[in-house]
Every structure is written in C-alpha cells, then in structure tokens.
Design a protein around this motif. Sequence first.
Motif, PDB file in Angstrom:
ATOM      1  N   TYR A 147      -0.613  -6.181   3.682  1.00  0.00           N
ATOM      2  CA  TYR A 147      -0.063  -6.908   4.828  1.00  0.00           C
ATOM      3  C   TYR A 147       1.048  -6.057   5.429  1.00  0.00           C
ATOM      4  N   LEU A 148       1.297  -6.275   6.735  1.00  0.00           N
ATOM      5  CA  LEU A 148       2.274  -5.447   7.439  1.00  0.00           C
ATOM      6  C   LEU A 148       3.086  -6.314   8.407  1.00  0.00           C
ATOM      7  N   VAL A 149       4.403  -6.232   8.272  1.00  0.00           N
ATOM      8  CA  VAL A 149       5.283  -6.855   9.271  1.00  0.00           C
ATOM      9  C   VAL A 149       5.487  -5.820  10.359  1.00  0.00           C
ATOM     10  N   THR A 150       5.059  -6.159  11.578  1.00  0.00           N
ATOM     11  CA  THR A 150       5.154  -5.170  12.664  1.00  0.00           C
ATOM     12  C   THR A 150       6.129  -5.602  13.762  1.00  0.00           C
ATOM     13  N   SER A 151       6.612  -6.846  13.664  1.00  0.00           N
ATOM     14  CA  SER A 151       7.512  -7.338  14.716  1.00  0.00           C
ATOM     15  C   SER A 151       8.382  -8.433  14.120  1.00  0.00           C
ATOM     16  N   ASP A 152       9.238  -9.011  14.968  1.00  0.00           N
ATOM     17  CA  ASP A 152      10.094 -10.096  14.495  1.00  0.00           C
ATOM     18  C   ASP A 152       9.473 -11.464  14.776  1.00  0.00           C
ATOM     19  N   GLY A 153       8.148 -11.509  14.828  1.00  0.00           N
ATOM     20  CA  GLY A 153       7.434 -12.724  15.241  1.00  0.00           C
ATOM     21  C   GLY A 153       7.219 -13.766  14.150  1.00  0.00           C
ATOM     22  N   GLY A 154       7.825 -13.582  12.979  1.00  0.00           N
ATOM     23  CA  GLY A 154       7.667 -14.576  11.906  1.00  0.00           C
ATOM     24  C   GLY A 154       6.354 -14.401  11.168  1.00  0.00           C
ATOM     25  N   PRO A 155       6.067 -15.285  10.198  1.00  0.00           N
ATOM     26  CA  PRO A 155       4.883 -15.136   9.356  1.00  0.00           C
ATOM     27  C   PRO A 155       3.569 -15.023  10.128  1.00  0.00           C
ATOM     28  N   ASP A 156       3.429 -15.765  11.247  1.00  0.00           N
ATOM     29  CA  ASP A 156       2.166 -15.719  11.993  1.00  0.00           C
ATOM     30  C   ASP A 156       1.878 -14.345  12.579  1.00  0.00           C
ATOM     31  N   ALA A 157       2.926 -13.538  12.750  1.00  0.00           N
ATOM     32  CA  ALA A 157       2.731 -12.204  13.338  1.00  0.00           C
ATOM     33  C   ALA A 157       2.454 -11.139  12.282  1.00  0.00           C
ATOM     34  N   ILE A 158       2.508 -11.528  11.004  1.00  0.00           N
ATOM     35  CA  ILE A 158       2.242 -10.545   9.950  1.00  0.00           C
ATOM     36  C   ILE A 158       0.748 -10.216   9.962  1.00  0.00           C
ATOM     37  N   GLU A 159       0.444  -8.922   9.918  1.00  0.00           N
ATOM     38  CA  GLU A 159      -0.961  -8.498  10.032  1.00  0.00           C
ATOM     39  C   GLU A 159      -1.518  -8.086   8.676  1.00  0.00           C
ATOM     40  N   ARG A 160      -2.823  -8.323   8.492  1.00  0.00           N
ATOM     41  CA  ARG A 160      -3.496  -7.777   7.319  1.00  0.00           C
ATOM     42  C   ARG A 160      -4.202  -6.501   7.762  1.00  0.00           C
ATOM     43  N   VAL A 161      -3.956  -5.411   7.062  1.00  0.00           N
ATOM     44  CA  VAL A 161      -4.443  -4.104   7.530  1.00  0.00           C
ATOM     45  C   VAL A 161      -5.127  -3.332   6.403  1.00  0.00           C
ATOM     46  N   GLU A 162      -5.919  -2.364   6.808  1.00  0.00           N
ATOM     47  CA  GLU A 162      -6.499  -1.403   5.865  1.00  0.00           C
ATOM     48  C   GLU A 162      -5.578  -0.184   5.869  1.00  0.00           C
ATOM     49  N   ARG A 163      -5.187   0.260   4.703  1.00  0.00           N
ATOM     50  CA  ARG A 163      -4.272   1.415   4.599  1.00  0.00           C
ATOM     51  C   ARG A 163      -4.859   2.438   3.651  1.00  0.00           C
ATOM     52  N   PRO A 164      -4.482   3.672   3.778  1.00  0.00           N
ATOM     53  CA  PRO A 164      -4.969   4.679   2.825  1.00  0.00           C
ATOM     54  C   PRO A 164      -4.522   4.313   1.405  1.00  0.00           C
ATOM     55  N   ASP A 165      -5.399   4.490   0.436  1.00  0.00           N
ATOM     56  CA  ASP A 165      -5.044   4.192  -0.953  1.00  0.00           C
ATOM     57  C   ASP A 165      -3.965   5.183  -1.399  1.00  0.00           C
ATOM     58  N   PRO A 166      -2.819   4.706  -1.892  1.00  0.00           N
ATOM     59  CA  PRO A 166      -1.746   5.638  -2.273  1.00  0.00           C
ATOM     60  C   PRO A 166      -2.140   6.538  -3.444  1.00  0.00           C
ATOM     61  N   GLY A 167      -3.217   6.155  -4.160  1.00  0.00           N
ATOM     62  CA  GLY A 167      -3.665   7.003  -5.267  1.00  0.00           C
ATOM     63  C   GLY A 167      -4.787   7.936  -4.847  1.00  0.00           C
ATOM     64  N   GLY A 168      -5.196   7.862  -3.575  1.00  0.00           N
ATOM     65  CA  GLY A 168      -6.402   8.550  -3.137  1.00  0.00           C
ATOM     66  C   GLY A 168      -6.268  10.035  -2.919  1.00  0.00           C
ATOM     67  N   ASP A 169      -5.044  10.499  -2.678  1.00  0.00           N
ATOM     68  CA  ASP A 169      -4.861  11.886  -2.280  1.00  0.00           C
ATOM     69  C   ASP A 169      -4.190  12.677  -3.399  1.00  0.00           C
ATOM     70  N   GLY A 170      -4.924  12.920  -4.471  1.00  0.00           N
ATOM     71  CA  GLY A 170      -4.365  13.712  -5.575  1.00  0.00           C
ATOM     72  C   GLY A 170      -3.627  12.900  -6.615  1.00  0.00           C
ATOM     73  N   GLY A 171      -3.547  11.572  -6.420  1.00  0.00           N
ATOM     74  CA  GLY A 171      -2.905  10.726  -7.423  1.00  0.00           C
ATOM     75  C   GLY A 171      -1.390  10.805  -7.345  1.00  0.00           C
ATOM     76  N   PRO A 172      -0.714  10.154  -8.301  1.00  0.00           N
ATOM     77  CA  PRO A 172       0.749  10.132  -8.271  1.00  0.00           C
ATOM     78  C   PRO A 172       1.346  11.527  -8.433  1.00  0.00           C
ATOM     79  N   GLY A 173       2.430  11.770  -7.721  1.00  0.00           N
ATOM     80  CA  GLY A 173       3.158  13.036  -7.859  1.00  0.00           C
ATOM     81  C   GLY A 173       4.059  12.989  -9.084  1.00  0.00           C
ATOM     82  N   PRO A 174       4.814  14.066  -9.309  1.00  0.00           N
ATOM     83  CA  PRO A 174       5.716  14.094 -10.456  1.00  0.00           C
ATOM     84  C   PRO A 174       6.664  12.892 -10.450  1.00  0.00           C
ATOM     85  N   GLY A 175       6.768  12.228 -11.600  1.00  0.00           N
ATOM     86  CA  GLY A 175       7.695  11.090 -11.724  1.00  0.00           C
ATOM     87  C   GLY A 175       7.205   9.810 -11.086  1.00  0.00           C
TER      88      GLY A 175
END
Length: 342
Positions: A4-32
């Motif tokens: 979910y993504l808050v993109t404005s000050d429009g309250g809960p109804d303005a919160i969007e559900r989005v597709e995002r790149p998987d944070p583990g998809g590009d080489g996995g976690p970095g050091p630490g």
Amino acid sequence: MQAYLVTSDGGPDAIERVERPDPGGDGGPGPGEVLVSMRAASLNFRDTIVAAGGYPRNDSFPCVPLSDGAGVVDAIGEGVTNFAVGDRVVNTFFRDWIAGDPTEQEMRSSYGGGIDGVLAERVLFPERALLPIPEHLSFEEAACLPCAAVTAWQALFVKGDLTAGQSVLCLGTGGVSTIALQLAKAAGATVYITSSSDEKLERAKELGADGTVNYKTTPDWHKEVRKLTDGRGVDHVVEVGGPGTLEKSMRACALNGHIGLIGVLTGTSGAVNPLPCVFERLSIDGIYVGSRQMFAALNRHLSANAIRPVIDRTFGFDEAIDAYKHLQSGSHFGKVVVTIGG
Ligand SMILES: NC(=O)c1ccc[n+]([C@@H]2O[C@H](COP(=O)([O-])OP(=O)(O)OC[C@H]3O[C@@H](n4cnc5c(N)ncnc54)[C@H](OP(=O)(O)O)[C@@H]3O)[C@@H](O)[C@H]2O)c1
C-alpha cells in the motif's frame, strides 16, 4: 510484490494498493540487511495522521504506511549475525534509534512516516531494526508492540521509573492504554482506567484494572480517580488525550506524580492551566515511542509475565483500508491488526 502507498494527504480512502519491485529480487539483501516476509502489521492512531498529512518530522509522500510489523526472515545479507532464515522477527518503530537519547537524524527514521513502512508483502530491514519475537507471541500479537507498547514502556518504566505498589491512570482503551494497563499490572501497580464505554470498562477489569471511570458520564473523572485513591491521586498518568485531558490528568496526580505526555486524541489546541504541575511538584515527560534498547527491555517484561497484547480485530491484507476506518471509528478495545501473506 503488493504494497500500500500513501501518495497524498487524502486520508485512508486515498491510500493506493500498488505493485512494487520485490526488495529481494535484485541480488537479495546487501551487507547487514535482512529480507522479511511480512505476516502482520498493526495500526496506530498515528497512521491516520500520516494518511491525512501533517505528521511532524516524518511526513514525506509517497510512503508505504504503518510502522509496526512482524514476519519471517527470508534471506540475510553478508555480516548479519543475529538472525537466520526462518526466524520470527518484529521491527523497531525508528529504524536508527538504537539506545540513549536520539539524534535529529534518528528521529527522522520512523517507519511508515519518514521512511517506507511495513504494509507490504516483503520488506528489507537493516539488522539493527529487528528484534526476535518473544516466543509466546503470534505474529499478530508481536505486530502490536513497536509503537504502542514501546511508548507505554518508556512512559511508565524508563521516564516514570514505575515500581511495584505505585498507582497508574490510563486514559481510554486504545492501543497504548490497554498495553500500559497490562504492563503496569504485571509490575505490581494498581491501575485505574477511563473509557467512554461501560462495556469496555468491564473488559478492562478482566484485564486487571483495579478501578474504572466512564469519562463521558463522569466528566470530572479526575475527581473520581482521587476518590478511588482515598484522595491521594495517582503516581503515573499515561496521557494520551492532550489539551482536553491534560489539566484533569494533573489534578488526578498525587504529590510528586509523573505524567507521560503521549497523545493528542482531543486535538492540539485548548487552554491548560499549568498550576497543578507546580503546586503538586509533578514531572511531565514528552514521550516519543522509544529506542531498540527500550523495545528489548519491554520484550523481557512481556516474556517474564506472559503478557499478550489485546487484539480487537484482525483484517486481511485486502481489507487494510477497512482496518483504518475501524480504528477511526473508536469502537476498538486494544489493537487493530492487518494480516499479510502467510
Ligand atoms: N508520542 C508517542 O510516541 C505516541 C505513540 C503512540 C500513540 N501516540 C498517541 O497517543 C494517542 C493514542 O494512540 P493509540 O494508538 O493508542 O490510539 P487508539 O488506539 O486509536 O485509541 C483511541 C481510544 O482513545 C480513547 N479516547 C479518545 N478520546 C479520549 C478522551 N477524551 N479521553 C480519554 N480517552 C479517549 C478512546 O477510548 P474509549 O473508546 O475507551 O473511550 C478511543 O477508543 C494518539 O494521540 C496517538 O497519536 C503517541
């Protein structure tokens, strides 16, 4: 992955559900770094402020909302020593506040406000922003801890130095106040609590409340609290109301009492007479959640006393916006949780 993504000050109804790149998809976690599959997140009143804009210091859009999450470690980066794949973990509210007094930069690192939060299927954390989940807690219960419980802990035990035999007043039966009641009871305190609902006060008694006052039917609830304490007043107040309750909280205090100033449920303006603070030698501490070190101490208290945060209602990931609305309705007792994946 879904988030979910808050993109404005429009309250809960303005919160969007989005597709995002998987944070583990590009080489996995970095050091630490540690990649976590989220299982649950909880809502705080603060999240409604973030969604409406104007959350001090931590208010940048777009931002993945919610600060409080729990999940399973999926992958670890080089040098990570405290966690292994499959571990159950909970995140801290501030990514960077480890211990001691925070710096300005550390205060700007709150999840779901200053930086992307946890209402997502997978999140990459630095190792320092995670703690193991106490064994007796579920993911849903652990997700109730990072903001509300750490705040109550700091107010009562870090700034308040609560000891067995002292008395505590909790205002209302939301997330902070119900866990404060539980933490204080387990430490041997006598606990009083207010609510707008007699039914909620009955539930608070089941949780261990020693005395209850309905602040709607008894507007001078501070006088009732004094009566319940044989005129002495309480040693600690968990002050979540702000200008509409602060003066009464002061008047409910014993000589040398302590107020943990936490919230603004009654708004941010209004006259408050500070004199009781002077004549009763009260201490008032501004509380802003807490550090990783405080969270670790809280977890030891929870484990030693088998304390489980109270969950009012759990919503599915698809129903996250309904969870916001349920919180805003004020009908809840304790915490509102969203389950993720699983
Ligand atoms: N400073 C910090 O670090 C920090 C951390 C966490 C929360 N907070 C703040 O603390 C406040 C509570 O947060 P939360 O997440 O626990 O909220 P919450 O779960 O939404 O709690 C809402 C409950 O507060 C009670 N309430 C509302 N108005 C009240 C009043 N005039 N007097 C007494 N109780 C009242 C109501 O309980 P009843 O239904 O029983 O009447 C309501 O259900 C918020 O202002 C939040 O922003 C601050």
